[in-house]
Design a protein around this motif. Structure first.
Motif, PDB file in Angstrom:
ATOM      1  N   ILE A  38      17.811 -13.341  -9.534  1.00 38.66           N
ATOM      2  CA  ILE A  38      17.304 -14.368  -8.626  1.00 38.66           C
ATOM      3  C   ILE A  38      18.255 -14.433  -7.439  1.00 38.66           C
ATOM      4  N   VAL A  39      17.716 -14.258  -6.227  1.00 39.19           N
ATOM      5  CA  VAL A  39      18.579 -14.189  -5.050  1.00 39.19           C
ATOM      6  C   VAL A  39      18.587 -15.481  -4.246  1.00 39.19           C
ATOM      7  N   ALA A  40      17.613 -16.356  -4.501  1.00 41.08           N
ATOM      8  CA  ALA A  40      17.596 -17.630  -3.776  1.00 41.08           C
ATOM      9  C   ALA A  40      16.660 -18.600  -4.475  1.00 41.08           C
ATOM     10  N   LEU A  41      16.868 -19.873  -4.221  1.00 42.11           N
ATOM     11  CA  LEU A  41      16.000 -20.915  -4.763  1.00 42.11           C
ATOM     12  C   LEU A  41      15.467 -21.739  -3.608  1.00 42.11           C
ATOM     13  N   ARG A  42      14.273 -22.293  -3.782  1.00 44.04           N
ATOM     14  CA  ARG A  42      13.702 -23.166  -2.763  1.00 44.04           C
ATOM     15  C   ARG A  42      13.321 -24.492  -3.396  1.00 44.04           C
ATOM     16  N   TYR A  43      14.055 -25.526  -3.024  1.00 49.17           N
ATOM     17  CA  TYR A  43      13.824 -26.873  -3.525  1.00 49.17           C
ATOM     18  C   TYR A  43      12.797 -27.576  -2.627  1.00 49.17           C
ATOM     19  N   THR A  61      21.899 -19.116   4.256  1.00 51.44           N
ATOM     20  CA  THR A  61      22.873 -18.037   4.409  1.00 51.44           C
ATOM     21  C   THR A  61      24.175 -18.405   3.707  1.00 51.44           C
ATOM     22  N   ALA A  62      24.615 -19.647   3.944  1.00 49.25           N
ATOM     23  CA  ALA A  62      25.847 -20.111   3.306  1.00 49.25           C
ATOM     24  C   ALA A  62      25.737 -20.023   1.788  1.00 49.25           C
ATOM     25  N   ILE A  63      24.589 -20.385   1.271  1.00 50.32           N
ATOM     26  CA  ILE A  63      24.395 -20.357  -0.185  1.00 50.32           C
ATOM     27  C   ILE A  63      24.402 -18.919  -0.692  1.00 50.32           C
ATOM     28  N   SER A  64      23.750 -18.027   0.046  1.00 50.30           N
ATOM     29  CA  SER A  64      23.774 -16.613  -0.345  1.00 50.30           C
ATOM     30  C   SER A  64      25.198 -16.097  -0.439  1.00 50.30           C
ATOM     31  N   TYR A  65      25.986 -16.409   0.564  1.00 51.64           N
ATOM     32  CA  TYR A  65      27.369 -15.950   0.586  1.00 51.64           C
ATOM     33  C   TYR A  65      28.126 -16.519  -0.611  1.00 51.64           C
ATOM     34  N   GLU A  66      27.879 -17.786  -0.883  1.00 53.70           N
ATOM     35  CA  GLU A  66      28.566 -18.430  -1.995  1.00 53.70           C
ATOM     36  C   GLU A  66      28.174 -17.768  -3.317  1.00 53.70           C
ATOM     37  N   ASN A  72      13.844 -11.570  19.847  1.00 52.59           N
ATOM     38  CA  ASN A  72      13.369 -10.598  18.857  1.00 52.59           C
ATOM     39  C   ASN A  72      14.537  -9.931  18.158  1.00 52.59           C
ATOM     40  N   LEU A  73      15.469  -9.438  18.965  1.00 55.83           N
ATOM     41  CA  LEU A  73      16.632  -8.762  18.420  1.00 55.83           C
ATOM     42  C   LEU A  73      17.315  -9.651  17.401  1.00 55.83           C
ATOM     43  N   LEU A  74      17.520 -10.910  17.790  1.00 53.98           N
ATOM     44  CA  LEU A  74      18.244 -11.844  16.945  1.00 53.98           C
ATOM     45  C   LEU A  74      17.528 -12.092  15.628  1.00 53.98           C
ATOM     46  N   SER A  75      16.211 -12.277  15.705  1.00 55.17           N
ATOM     47  CA  SER A  75      15.508 -12.599  14.466  1.00 55.17           C
ATOM     48  C   SER A  75      15.373 -11.360  13.585  1.00 55.17           C
ATOM     49  N   GLN A  76      15.199 -10.190  14.220  1.00 54.70           N
ATOM     50  CA  GLN A  76      15.218  -8.942  13.435  1.00 54.70           C
ATOM     51  C   GLN A  76      16.528  -8.798  12.674  1.00 54.70           C
ATOM     52  N   ARG A  77      17.608  -9.021  13.399  1.00 57.00           N
ATOM     53  CA  ARG A  77      18.924  -8.864  12.791  1.00 57.00           C
ATOM     54  C   ARG A  77      19.136  -9.864  11.667  1.00 57.00           C
ATOM     55  N   ALA A  78      18.707 -11.108  11.919  1.00 54.70           N
ATOM     56  CA  ALA A  78      18.874 -12.146  10.899  1.00 54.70           C
ATOM     57  C   ALA A  78      18.121 -11.763   9.632  1.00 54.70           C
ATOM     58  N   GLU A  79      16.903 -11.272   9.831  1.00 53.76           N
ATOM     59  CA  GLU A  79      16.083 -10.865   8.702  1.00 53.76           C
ATOM     60  C   GLU A  79      16.754  -9.741   7.922  1.00 53.76           C
ATOM     61  N   ARG A  80      17.249  -8.800   8.674  1.00 52.07           N
ATOM     62  CA  ARG A  80      17.892  -7.655   8.060  1.00 52.07           C
ATOM     63  C   ARG A  80      19.149  -8.073   7.297  1.00 52.07           C
ATOM     64  N   HIS A  81      19.924  -8.950   7.890  1.00 50.83           N
ATOM     65  CA  HIS A  81      21.150  -9.386   7.235  1.00 50.83           C
ATOM     66  C   HIS A  81      20.847 -10.184   5.973  1.00 50.83           C
ATOM     67  N   THR A  82      19.760 -10.946   6.019  1.00 49.26           N
ATOM     68  CA  THR A  82      19.345 -11.652   4.804  1.00 49.26           C
ATOM     69  C   THR A  82      18.983 -10.651   3.715  1.00 49.26           C
ATOM     70  N   ALA A  83      18.222  -9.636   4.108  1.00 44.67           N
ATOM     71  CA  ALA A  83      17.829  -8.605   3.142  1.00 44.67           C
ATOM     72  C   ALA A  83      19.054  -7.949   2.525  1.00 44.67           C
ATOM     73  N   ILE A  84      20.047  -7.688   3.364  1.00 44.94           N
ATOM     74  CA  ILE A  84      21.256  -7.033   2.868  1.00 44.94           C
ATOM     75  C   ILE A  84      22.017  -7.962   1.925  1.00 44.94           C
ATOM     76  N   SER A  85      22.104  -9.236   2.273  1.00 46.76           N
ATOM     77  CA  SER A  85      22.751 -10.203   1.375  1.00 46.76           C
ATOM     78  C   SER A  85      22.089 -10.202   0.008  1.00 46.76           C
ATOM     79  N   TYR A  86      20.769 -10.233   0.014  1.00 49.16           N
ATOM     80  CA  TYR A  86      20.044 -10.248  -1.253  1.00 49.16           C
ATOM     81  C   TYR A  86      20.334  -8.981  -2.046  1.00 49.16           C
TER      82      TYR A  86
END
Lengths: 223, 223
Positions: free
Chosen positions: A65-70, A124-129, B114-128
């Motif tokens: 599980i990579v994230a939760l949504r409350y 994002t903060a939660i993911s990092y944590e 666009n660049l910013l949201s693409q990057r944010a999405e990608r970084h989230t994917a990488i975190s997961y």
DNA sequence: CGGTTGTTTGAACTGATTCAATCTGTGTGG
DNA sequence: CCACACAGATTGAATCAGTTCAAACAACCG
């Protein structure tokens, strides 16, 4: 109904906007995935009641599980098909809102933009944590940490008292990267140490300060 | 200079905007943290050359790298003081841009949005993905996975050949949640298995397909 | 009441850590 | 060009945390 009283960190103005949002209500059962990984997700999902999990599966069928949504939180579908699946932890009520309609609202409501970026930052903060949790802490700390976070995310004002856990031990294992067997032992340990007391789904925190210490939990990352 | 040729997934139009951005150039040394956790971060940081790490420290001084920023990527400071620290992996050149100025540009350049949201999405994917890596895979898979990802993020077109790794074994340990000693053994194993070949900092991939399999690596999450 | 889901416990095993020592490569100054 | 220092890589041995497998038990629900 989105309501500040049942949804921590939601301002009345933000609640009003969410309640204005067009879309349909759906009920999600915890039994089977709501969306499989890579399945089309073309609507914004907003949790009204219950609890959703975002998960990934490794090749070998091991689930993380990579994230939760409350309640009050949501999922904005990524541009590319999402690599994560969505499954409810408990019976959940969601608002599904077409992306275009949502973006229309977004463009005209600064308050909604704020809400969204706040939430993104927090997630994002939660993911990092969680990354620190899974990467650097032993299993006991991981579980203790998760309990602290879960209590704070459900009811910040009374987090120190404990929570009525919606999670099975399997869920906790899937979040904290261990086996359900070990989660069971760890919960037993925490109870024997006098940090928590379990009756059924209810977990009372007997020593909030010490529980946080055991989990290296520092609430700052939740803001 | 931001340039599509040295920065994967950056369109010429996007590069132009980044080059227009006002701000000052700074050089970051890998030796000491650029920003400690919780230290003020009031500028947008954009990597021009080199490599930055975002890290968290557990109470006990155990460090976990939670994200990396390759050239063309950046860090937008959160509203609340950041709970993560920033440290360079190698000598790095960054553009520091005041948040207000950056937001001004953002409001008027859809391409930057666009660049910013693409990057944010990608970084989230990488975190997961990292969460799955640390939570569910054994140490060998974690390292193999990390190598695949690193190669793809530095030069997607020639990832299968390997990479000139900027990371020490300590860095790899801090990303994959293990001890440097074990990273060393794992790298040795991968080499003995004929998947990689090391000479100094250079890591050649001898069997790209098999290396990906060993790391349960599926490039889809990088889009 | 039977079926299903979730929890608890035991025993054996193993992967990874810890600690400590050694080795290698690179850069610096004499 | 050598001597020295320092960062990083490598190896070994002992220990231990967590997994795996298997089985029993409890709680819940139609």
């Amino acid at each position: 109904m989105f309501s500040p009283s049942t949804m921590p960190r939601l301002s009345p103005a933000q609640a009003d906007i969410l309640n204005d949002l067009p879309g349909r209500i759906a009920h999600v059962s915890p039994r089977r995935p709501f969306r499989e990984p890579l399945a089309l997700l073309d609507e914004v999902v907003l949790v009204r009641k219950g609890l959703l999990s975002l998960y990934r599966e490794d090749g070998v069928g091991r689930r993380q599980i990579v994230a939760l949504r409350y309640p009050g939180e949501g999922i904005v579908p990524p541009a590319s098909p999402p690599f994560f699946g969505v499954q409810a932890i408990v019976q959940t009520e969601v608002l599904l809102c077409a992306v275009e309609a949502f973006n229309g609202y977004l463009a005209h409501h600064a308050e909604l933009q704020n809400l969204l970026s706040q939430r993104a930052e927090r997630h994002t903060a939660i993911s990092y944590e969680w990354l620190v949790n899974n990467g650097r802490r032993d299993t006991t700390a991981r579980v203790a940490h998760f309990l602290c976070e879960a209590a704070l995310r459900t009811h910040p004002e009374s987090a120190s008292e404990g929570l009525t856990s919606p999670f099975t031990q399997q869920h906790i294992a899937d979040v904290t990267g261990q086996t359900p067997v070990n989660v069971n032992r760890v919960l037993g340990d925490l109870e024997r140490q006098g940090l928590i007391k379990r009756k059924g789904r209810r977990i009372d925190f007997l020593d909030w300060a010490e529980l946080q210490r055991a989990g290296s939990f520092q609430a700052a990352y939740l803001q």
